[in-house]
Design a protein around this motif. Structure first.
Motif, PDB file in Angstrom:
ATOM      1  N   PHE A   1       0.836  -1.206   0.000  1.00  0.00           N
ATOM      2  CA  PHE A   1       0.000   0.000   0.000  1.00  0.00           C
ATOM      3  C   PHE A   1       0.868   1.252   0.000  1.00  0.00           C
TER       4      PHE A   1
ATOM      5  N   PHE B   1      -7.570  -6.586   7.694  1.00  0.00           N
ATOM      6  CA  PHE B   1      -7.516  -5.206   8.144  1.00  0.00           C
ATOM      7  C   PHE B   1      -8.098  -5.054   9.544  1.00  0.00           C
TER       8      PHE B   1
ATOM      9  N   ALA C   1     -12.710  -4.221   6.733  1.00  0.00           N
ATOM     10  CA  ALA C   1     -12.900  -3.753   5.354  1.00  0.00           C
ATOM     11  C   ALA C   1     -13.625  -4.772   4.496  1.00  0.00           C
TER      12      ALA C   1
ATOM     13  N   PHE D   1     -16.560  -5.985   2.028  1.00  0.00           N
ATOM     14  CA  PHE D   1     -17.312  -5.245   1.020  1.00  0.00           C
ATOM     15  C   PHE D   1     -18.798  -5.278   1.384  1.00  0.00           C
TER      16      PHE D   1
ATOM     17  N   HIS E   1     -21.445  -4.434  -0.159  1.00  0.00           N
ATOM     18  CA  HIS E   1     -22.446  -4.750  -1.180  1.00  0.00           C
ATOM     19  C   HIS E   1     -22.360  -6.209  -1.636  1.00  0.00           C
ATOM     20  N   MET E   2     -21.618  -7.018  -0.857  1.00  0.00           N
ATOM     21  CA  MET E   2     -21.500  -8.424  -1.220  1.00  0.00           C
ATOM     22  C   MET E   2     -21.863  -9.292  -0.013  1.00  0.00           C
TER      23      MET E   2
ATOM     24  N   PHE F   1     -13.924 -13.182  -3.471  1.00  0.00           N
ATOM     25  CA  PHE F   1     -13.486 -12.041  -4.283  1.00  0.00           C
ATOM     26  C   PHE F   1     -12.058 -12.176  -4.805  1.00  0.00           C
TER      27      PHE F   1
ATOM     28  N   MET G   1     -10.827 -12.466  -8.678  1.00  0.00           N
ATOM     29  CA  MET G   1      -9.929 -11.486  -9.287  1.00  0.00           C
ATOM     30  C   MET G   1      -8.685 -12.159  -9.872  1.00  0.00           C
TER      31      MET G   1
ATOM     32  N   ARG H   1     -25.567 -10.693   4.413  1.00  0.00           N
ATOM     33  CA  ARG H   1     -24.801  -9.508   4.109  1.00  0.00           C
ATOM     34  C   ARG H   1     -23.856  -9.237   5.282  1.00  0.00           C
TER      35      ARG H   1
ATOM     36  N   ARG I   1     -11.485 -14.477   3.867  1.00  0.00           N
ATOM     37  CA  ARG I   1     -11.305 -13.778   2.606  1.00  0.00           C
ATOM     38  C   ARG I   1      -9.826 -13.637   2.258  1.00  0.00           C
TER      39      ARG I   1
ATOM     40  N   ASP J   1     -15.589   4.276   1.995  1.00  0.00           N
ATOM     41  CA  ASP J   1     -14.504   3.818   2.864  1.00  0.00           C
ATOM     42  C   ASP J   1     -13.330   3.406   1.977  1.00  0.00           C
TER      43      ASP J   1
ATOM     44  N   ARG K   1     -10.615   2.230   2.638  1.00  0.00           N
ATOM     45  CA  ARG K   1      -9.954   0.982   3.027  1.00  0.00           C
ATOM     46  C   ARG K   1     -10.500  -0.188   2.223  1.00  0.00           C
ATOM     47  N   LEU K   2     -11.742  -0.045   1.764  1.00  0.00           N
ATOM     48  CA  LEU K   2     -12.316  -1.100   0.923  1.00  0.00           C
ATOM     49  C   LEU K   2     -11.561  -1.196  -0.393  1.00  0.00           C
TER      50      LEU K   2
ATOM     51  N   ALA L   1      -8.434  -2.951   0.307  1.00  0.00           N
ATOM     52  CA  ALA L   1      -8.717  -4.381   0.476  1.00  0.00           C
ATOM     53  C   ALA L   1      -8.862  -5.051  -0.887  1.00  0.00           C
ATOM     54  N   ALA L   2      -9.513  -4.377  -1.825  1.00  0.00           N
ATOM     55  CA  ALA L   2      -9.697  -4.961  -3.154  1.00  0.00           C
ATOM     56  C   ALA L   2      -8.368  -5.056  -3.893  1.00  0.00           C
TER      57      ALA L   2
ATOM     58  N   ARG M   1     -10.703  -3.064 -12.258  1.00  0.00           N
ATOM     59  CA  ARG M   1     -11.654  -3.937 -11.573  1.00  0.00           C
ATOM     60  C   ARG M   1     -12.092  -3.343 -10.243  1.00  0.00           C
TER      61      ARG M   1
ATOM     62  N   ARG N   1     -15.918  -3.114  -9.678  1.00  0.00           N
ATOM     63  CA  ARG N   1     -16.511  -4.019  -8.691  1.00  0.00           C
ATOM     64  C   ARG N   1     -16.730  -3.373  -7.318  1.00  0.00           C
ATOM     65  N   ILE N   2     -15.945  -2.354  -7.008  1.00  0.00           N
ATOM     66  CA  ILE N   2     -16.053  -1.762  -5.670  1.00  0.00           C
ATOM     67  C   ILE N   2     -16.589  -0.325  -5.725  1.00  0.00           C
TER      68      ILE N   2
ATOM     69  N   PRO O   1     -20.307   0.290  -7.645  1.00  0.00           N
ATOM     70  CA  PRO O   1     -21.462  -0.179  -6.856  1.00  0.00           C
ATOM     71  C   PRO O   1     -21.676   0.621  -5.579  1.00  0.00           C
ATOM     72  N   LEU O   2     -20.591   1.073  -4.962  1.00  0.00           N
ATOM     73  CA  LEU O   2     -20.743   1.765  -3.691  1.00  0.00           C
ATOM     74  C   LEU O   2     -21.180   3.226  -3.856  1.00  0.00           C
TER      75      LEU O   2
ATOM     76  N   ARG P   1     -31.142  -6.923  -0.739  1.00  0.00           N
ATOM     77  CA  ARG P   1     -30.293  -6.831   0.449  1.00  0.00           C
ATOM     78  C   ARG P   1     -30.913  -7.514   1.645  1.00  0.00           C
TER      79      ARG P   1
END
Lengths: 367, 323
Positions: free
Chosen positions: A60, A89, A93, A95, A97-98, A106, A110, A138, A154, B217, B219-220, B223-224, B233, B237-238, B241-242, B322
């Protein structure tokens, strides 16, 4: 340590944030080797640079100087998504929406793994962290401990070479934290993946790690097994940060009869103790020594005593009792004794006592 | 004895007391209702006078007969609505579809959709840029984005005209540089309208997108990245959508006023490239056909409502998935 046993090699890494006068050296010429399959902990107070080091390994951030190798390959400037290293983390962290299963899958997705393999691995990971029943939930519909396990699954799913954990237990309550500590050890043993764990909690570090690196102000002060770190701290900071310690001033006196690397230590009372010396230290000189409260003992009448004083207060802790002793030469000394049912003598406050320092209980500190 | 008599009489007293109390309560309740109506009167008045009232007038007018010199005659007629979609030949009374109106409908919808797309394409990176600045500088950037709002729309539109007209800045520069020999005709084209609307409505896309991104966020995203997602991507993907709620809100805020835009197509599109807003204005002005104008206004409203229903459906479906 041979080359093939090293997972992560950090060499002379410096990380500076900002420039000029306001520049902040988060890491200053840090070098460390992390072995394969080991549970390695970076321990230190907040701001010591442990998270910075973790972020450099994850990719990072990039080091200002120095290099980081993963199994012999230089990864210092590789993008995070090109490193076979995954992170758990502090905030998890996940997601939002998943679903739980989608989160776990994920990384594999990827990597463009075949759909069947993704499904299979996700199912295996769900079993591994015991979350099968909640696969389609969720992530905001599950508890903190469950989120923690999903975050772990994950990061483990793509089977990284190294798993980085950034204070993953700090958000959990005490009981859950204890359970997760055991869970983490189990996962590490089952997967055989190298874990690099960041924490400011010394107890967590001691109970979980194969080896610990104690950090302060952007530097690694000492690396060793929890036992080495606890029993033989080489610096005042390490001795002070981990566990309780008595610090005593003493004079090192040269003594050839005990062989190289050892010397005699003369305390203020005139009492002398044979002790090992940290590498490169030469007698005679003035030193500070560390004594763990449970390593000292009360001297029986007639026994040679290293220190003398008067019991100032007694604190009962259930499993053990702490005796706070006012030393006759000034200063304070804490002595810890395990409680047993047939404890013979009962000391009272105000009683004069003599303290014995057995061989090996005294650790000479480097400055 | 005394005690017994008391205990027998007590329930009866209790009942009357309860009834009396009940009457008292209902009186208090009625007063409460009265007061609450009184207190909401200003809001109701505004809703009636400013929202549903005028709309009702428009609805009534659309079913009346057009007056000879504008205005309306108070007799029922379906002519207004008839003319929205159909045209009657003045010589042989044959009925045909109102091509001119449909062309304008289609142009309005098409240009509004294109404006929305352009605003997304320009607004997304802009909002991202602002959201990723430091907290202090973000306010400065937001401030800069909102500055055009302080200027009159007409003036801004004329400013664009100054840039794109045949003797304008763009053509002058290109001519002087020798890139072109003849000035390019930009004014009075659909492109000019598009340019003007995208410029005018861009802030309406940037602001909700920024609001969504600011809450994102980051940090997401890390994370991806950590989980082997490339930049593209991560975006797909992140991030998308958010920030979707912001994206949809921005799209609605741009699409709806674009659909009814009047000033921009009038100034930059000229009389030929009309949009719905101009068509409506025409009926109330030179056209002297108020019922048709009213019917067209309601048609515009219907298109907007269809778009909104479409949006609500998406949101509900998302909410349902959801649960």
């Amino acid at each position: 340590m041979t080359e093939s046993e090293i997972a992560i090699r950090v060499r002379g890494v410096t990380k500076t944030f900002g420039e000029g006068a306001s520049a902040f050296h988060a890491l200053d010429n840090v070098s460390v080797d992390i072995r394969k399959n080991e549970f390695f902990t970076l321990l230190g107070p907040s701001g010591c640079g442990k998270t910075t080091l973790l972020r450099l390994i994850a990719g990072f951030d990039q080091p200002t100087a120095g290099r980081i190798e993963l199994e012999g390959q230089d990864i210092s400037h590789l993008a995070p998504f090109r490193r076979p290293v995954n992170t758990v983390f502090q905030s998890y962290a996940l997601f939002p929406h998943m679903t739980v299963a989608q989160n776990i899958g994920f990384g594999l997705e990827m990597q463009d793994r075949p759909k069947d393999e993704v499904r299979e691995t996700v199912a295996r990971m769900l079993r591994l962290v015991r979350m099968e029943a909640l696969a389609d939930r969720r992530t905001d519909q599950i508890s903190g401990g469950q989120q923690q396990r999903v975050a772990l699954a994950r990061a483990l799913a793509p089977h990284p070479k190294v798993l980085l954990l950034d204070e993953p237990l700090s958000a959990l309550d005490y009981k859950l934290r204890k359970d997760m500590q055991i869970e983490l050890k189990r996962l590490q043993a089952e997967t055989g993946i190298t874990f690099v764990f960041v924490t400011h909690d010394q107890e967590e570090a001691l109970t979980m790690s194969d080896r610990v690196a104690v950090m302060n102000q952007g530097a690694i002060l000492q690396v060793g097994s929890p036992r080495e770190i606890y029993d033989h701290p080489v610096e005042r900071f390490v001795a002070d940060f981990i566990g309780d310690t008595n610090f005593i001033e003493a004079e090192l006196v040269a003594d050839e009869s005990d062989g190289a690397g050892t010397a005699r230590l003369r305390l203020a009372t005139g009492h002398e103790i044979a002790t090992a010396l940290p590498e490169g230290m030469r007698a005679p000189r003035h030193v500070t020594v560390a004594v763990r409260p449970e390593h000292a003992a009360f001297a029986a009448p007639g026994e040679p005593a290293a220190l003398a004083g008067r019991v100032e207060s007694i604190v009962y802790f259930g499993t053990d009792t702490h005796y706070h002793v006012e030393l006759s030469g000034g200063g304070r000394f804490v002595l810890r004794r395990q409680n047993s049912r047939d404890a013979a003598e009962i000391l009272a406050t105000g009683v004069d006592v003599a303290i014995r320092l057995p061989r090996g209980s005294v650790q000479v500190l480097r400055d | 004895m005394q005690g017994q008599g008391d205990s027998a009489a007590a329930p009866a007293r209790a009942i009357t007391a309860r009834e009396g109390k009940g009457a008292l309560v209902s009186a208090a309740r009625r007063r409460e209702v009265r007061v609450s109506w009184l207190l909401s009167a200003p809001a109701l008045l505004v809703l009636l006078c400013a929202a549903s009232g005028p709309l009702l007038i428009v609805l009534v007018y659309s079913f009346l007969t057009a007056g000879d010199y504008g205005g309306i005659v108070w007799s029922f007629s379906g002519e207004g609505w008839f003319k929205v979609f159909l045209a009657r030949d003045i010589f042989d009374d044959t009925v045909s579809i109102a091509d001119a109106h449909l062309t304008i409908f289609w142009r309005s919808v098409r240009l509004s959709l294109l404006t929305t797309l352009i605003c997304i394409a320009l607004g997304f990176p802009t909002a991202w840029f602002i959201a990723t600045r430091s907290r202090e500088s973000r306010n400065i950037w937001l401030f800069l984005i909102t500055i055009p709002f302080w200027t009159n729309l007409l003036i801004r539109t004329f400013a664009i005209m100054e840039v794109i007209r045949s003797e304008g800045i763009v053509n002058s520069v290109l001519l002087a540089a020798g890139v072109i020999r003849q000035p390019i005709q930009i004014m009075y084209t659909d492109f000019a309208i598009l340019l003007g609307m995208a410029y005018v409505y861009l802030p309406l896309m940037v602001l909700p997108l920024y609001a969504a991104m600011e809450r994102l966020d980051f940090r997401l995203i890390e994370a991806a990245y950590d989980l082997y997602a490339s930049r593209r991507r991560v975006l797909r993907r992140i991030v998308v959508p958010l920030v979707r709620p912001g994206l949809i809100a921005g799209s609605i805020l741009v699409f709806i006023p674009s659909l009814g835009a009047y000033v921009t197509p009038r100034v930059l599109g000229g009389g030929k490239n009309m949009m719905l807003g101009n068509l409506i204005e025409l009926q109330f002005g030179q056209g002297r056909n108020w019922p048709l104008g009213a019917a067209l206004s309601l048609t515009l409203l219907l298109i907007v409502m269809v778009a909104l229903i479409f949006y609500v459906r998406i949101v509900q479906k998302e909410a349902a998935s959801r649960e």
